[in-house]
Design an enzyme around this catalytic site. Structure first.
Site, PDB file in Angstrom:
ATOM      1  N   TYR B 164      33.168  40.977  21.326  1.00 24.54           N
ATOM      2  CA  TYR B 164      32.420  39.753  21.638  1.00 24.54           C
ATOM      3  C   TYR B 164      30.911  39.990  21.524  1.00 24.54           C
ATOM      4  CZ  TYR B 164      30.218  36.399  24.914  1.00 24.54           C
ATOM      5  OH  TYR B 164      29.398  35.472  25.503  1.00 24.54           O
ATOM      6  N   ASP B 249      37.640  44.529  30.593  1.00 25.85           N
ATOM      7  CA  ASP B 249      37.335  43.099  30.631  1.00 25.85           C
ATOM      8  C   ASP B 249      38.653  42.378  30.413  1.00 25.85           C
ATOM      9  OD1 ASP B 249      36.868  40.478  29.773  1.00 25.85           O
ATOM     10  OD2 ASP B 249      34.916  40.963  28.923  1.00 25.85           O
ATOM     11  N   ILE B 251      39.260  39.005  31.044  1.00 23.76           N
ATOM     12  CA  ILE B 251      39.029  37.578  31.313  1.00 23.76           C
ATOM     13  C   ILE B 251      40.020  36.670  30.598  1.00 23.76           C
ATOM     14  CG2 ILE B 251      36.573  37.946  31.800  1.00 23.76           C
ATOM     15  CD1 ILE B 251      35.908  36.670  29.128  1.00 23.76           C
ATOM     16  N   LYS B 288      37.928  31.463  31.512  1.00 29.16           N
ATOM     17  CA  LYS B 288      38.966  31.348  30.484  1.00 29.16           C
ATOM     18  C   LYS B 288      40.316  30.977  31.106  1.00 29.16           C
ATOM     19  CE  LYS B 288      35.773  32.894  27.729  1.00 29.16           C
ATOM     20  NZ  LYS B 288      34.975  31.957  26.945  1.00 29.16           N
TER      21      LYS B 288
END
Lengths: 500, 500
Positions: B164, B249, B251, B288
């Site tokens: 990302y 991460d 999410i 999300k």
């Protein structure tokens, strides 16, 4: 093996963990300030909070600079304006749009409403441009963002003393900048003088610290004073002459008392056409003036477009919840409500201030005359055994442990002179204030009685800017005496507890 | 005269303002990433957003990784649970308590509800301790906080590619740490391998960069892949062996499709009793999995108490609005709702994924088989003139300007191989998706027709992990042709606009 951050900023320390990795840690004594009495008092309160029925012997929180006097006005408003919430029949049609809104410019109506509110809290004498408004996670986040924008690690900001202890954390912890105290004195009511600024600037120069700006808090925390026109003008001229930034923390803008006038830096620069506005920045929030600290609405208003652009990008780290932006946009757009709120709020604050002021005057306790704030800067210098911060801390421990009032000692605010205490008055109801004053009365009576028993003369000092102070004792033992609740064993000092 | 930050971190540049003061600025190309195509695509969309009636020729936003398919479920819930809002008749009695709540531990019920939600989104196979939960300003703030806690400026984190683009801003901008890419290849479906990790670690060592950790995004953004048990175990073992941190991460935890299983690092360490949990940290958010990015609910879950304590203090810079904490605490405490929400959400996501997948398959466009996410990793390598990122950017410009779809080119995600694009599918309604697919169809037909006219052979490549790709053209001119709306003049590229 320490990182460069540690090398360039002696306020951040590192410790080696059992797994051989270095963690960046705060050094509480120097950076986060969390072992200062200011924070210790909070811990004492949290462990034993006063309640008129459940905990009548608990600690009364007089260390919290909040206005809790006007919650009813806002409760009434939200009930009458159901469209302001995305969780109501009237407002739920906006739920999805608001819930996914994450533009770091903020809702346009939010910025417009905040700009208008900032004008109102500064007497509508000039305009704020919504496009210069950057949101942040409370004033805490705003201060850090400004610091990140303007300074490099190792650079410094001048800050007149005494100042809010949290600034050490907010401006310094992660940015690595230095705060350079500008010493103010009680002899002139802690006024900011150009001479003191020049001296601090010179000191920084000699220490090879590049001064990037001057940070003022106006109205002052902890002094509650407002800067007058001449003083503010001199500060603007000083910073302009040096080519350094002026950051005005104006989070107490709407806390003036009676006829006192708050003059924003935004108003003053209108009168100084030659002022370089690229050097002017305002930190604001809704925590104090609206009494909404939980909602984390921090604002940076900068006249410098470069700072606006960079700060806006940085705001990604602490955006205001869109749910909250939506509520605030609606509430602050209701101009009639805002006008009535600010007017009623001023009356209630003034009444509470008068209550504490009258109580202290009646007990002969001095305080700094000031025109704003949620607190009084109380003068207990004559109660110190010696004019040292050790004595101040000793007295503070008595106040917190035995009088059971959490006030903030001046030393925690980097005050130059020991013996001053910040006493908050707007975060409690009338009954609690009465209890607090009653406790102070018992305390002072006890001291007076002890003094008379020892037939020591009372040394009075009264200055032009303070009311009378009847108390002056130099007895080491009185702090050890269980005067307030002699029957009860004194619990171990929370100061000795681990810092969590 | 540059500051130490600039010296230790070549990713931050400074410019001298007209007033002789240095500002710390981002260098957009290297730090904030805001001039990357990823962000340029957003700008193009914002200037001309698609609307079925008002702007049928507008840009369709396929660069936004959001799930907007389930807003109705939440709207229904908030209307049925008026007590969850502090602005309703049923909830206003809590208005004042919530409005002044600013403890950086967060509302206890908020942390408990989030812990429970994290368990549910990880199949209820283990427990999360609410006391290890730290809140932050979105995952953006969470990532920066973790970076500040674990690393010094100049230190590095290994990050498998593609990743990302926002991580460059979040982890590096203000902390001064380096992200060290771990190159993954399409040949094995962009798997993380220990060999690649070792190589990146060795490279860092040779460059005198102290590696502090490995950051994984699982499920992956932009790949949508989920790490399997063996891979996750190898990553935990790798980081443990090196004595470095593992930051997961997660999410996108609740975005798995069909029978795909998401395995959290929290589950995996239960199976590795020798794992040093002090090295394990999870970044999470509700942006999300709940579709609430505007509410800025970021979470750090660390097994390391020292990190929890420091991060909690740092959270002062980006606390979640107490109004939002209160709403979320209520919503996530409703276990029946959460169960139904997650279940229905999974069905809707799967249906939308199938729609895009089927559409692309029908057009012979390849994509990476993956088990989660709001996006498909689309393979257009055979449409590149040359296997370069210049060609990728050229193709992307055609897609954004003429096909009017804002997809994200792989280069902006630090992908090693040019020709991949992330295509989001959950942030639009069915009709918009149909329009997008129709545009792609017209585009590919146009290309095919041009190809037939030139009677060039089609070079097909089909790998085990991708579906067929019928298109393969090497015609430089096609990108200049106004194929989509030849009558309309093509507006100047938004890429040329100033970065504001």
């Amino acid at each position: 093996m320490l990182g460069t951050f540690a090398e360039t900023c002696d306020n951040v320390t590192y410790s080696r963990s059992k797994i051989g990795i270095y963690y960046r840690e705060s050094s509480p004594a120097t950076v986060t300030g969390e072992n200062l009495a200011y924070f210790d008092g909070w811990k004492a309160y949290e462990e034993n909070p006063f309640h008129p029925i459940d905990r009548p012997d608990g600690v009364i929180q007089m260390g919290l600079a909040e206005n809790q006097l006007c919650g009813d006005l806002m409760r009434k408003w939200v009930l009458e304006h159901q469209e302001a919430s995305i969780c109501t029949e009237e407002g739920v049609n906006k739920f999805s749009d608001i819930a996914i809104f994450q533009d770091y410019h903020g809702l346009p109506e939010f910025r417009q409403a905040v700009a208008k509110f900032m004008e109102k809290t500064r007497n509508n004498k000039f305009k704020f441009d919504p496009d210069q408004i950057v949101m942040s996670g409370g004033a805490t986040g705003a201060h850090e963002t400004v610091s990140f924008c303007l300074a490099n690690p190792g650079d410094g900001f001048l800050v007149p003393t005494p100042y809010y202890p949290g600034l050490d954390r907010d401006l310094r912890w992660r940015t690595g900048v230095n705060l350079l105290p500008v010493t103010c004195h009680s002899s002139n009511g802690f006024k900011n003088t150009v001479a003191a600024l020049e001296a601090a600037y010179e000191n920084a120069h000699e220490a090879n610290i590049l001064v990037k700006g001057l940070l003022i808090t106006n109205p002052s925390n902890p002094l509650s004073t407002v800067l007058d026109r001449d003083c503010l003008k001199s500060l603007i001229n000083f910073t302009n002459d040096k080519g350094i930034h002026l950051i005005a923390d104006e989070i107490y803008a709407a806390t003036t008392l009676g006829q006192s006038e708050f003059i924003s830096v935004a108003e003053m620069i209108e009168e100084i056409p030659e002022c370089n506005r690229d050097l002017i920045h305002i930190v604001y929030s809704l925590s104090k003036d609206m009494g909404l600290p939980g909602l984390r609405v921090g604002i940076i208003y900068s006249y410098n477009n470069q700072v606006v652009n960079i700060a806006r990008k940085m705001s990604s780290f602490g955006l205001v919840s869109s749910q909250t932006q939506h509520l605030i946009a609606n509430m602050l757009s209701d101009e009639d409500f805002v006008d009535q709120f600010l007017s009623e709020r001023k009356l209630r604050l003034a009444a509470r201030h008068a209550e504490l002021r009258t109580g202290l005057d009646g007990l002969g306790i001095g305080w700094l005359k000031a025109g704003a704030g949620f607190f009084i800067w109380m003068d207990l210098r004559n109660l110190l055994k010696t004019a040292t911060f050790d004595s101040e801390t000793e007295l503070w421990r008595v106040i917190i442990q035995k009088v059971k009032l959490n006030v903030s000692p001046g030393g925690s605010c980097h005050c130059h002179e020991p013996g001053w205490f910040r006493v908050c008055f707007a975060n409690m109801d009338h009954q609690t204030m009465e209890t607090a004053l009653e406790r102070i009365k018992i305390f002072t009576s006890q001291l007076e009685e002890e003094s008379l028993n020892r037939t020591k003369p009372m040394a009075k000092k009264k200055k032009c800017w303070q009311s009378s102070l009847r108390l002056s004792f130099k007895d080491t033992r009185r702090f050890e005496d269980g005067f307030f609740s002699p029957q009860s064993p004194v619990s171990p000092s929370p100061l000795l507890r681990a810092h969590t």
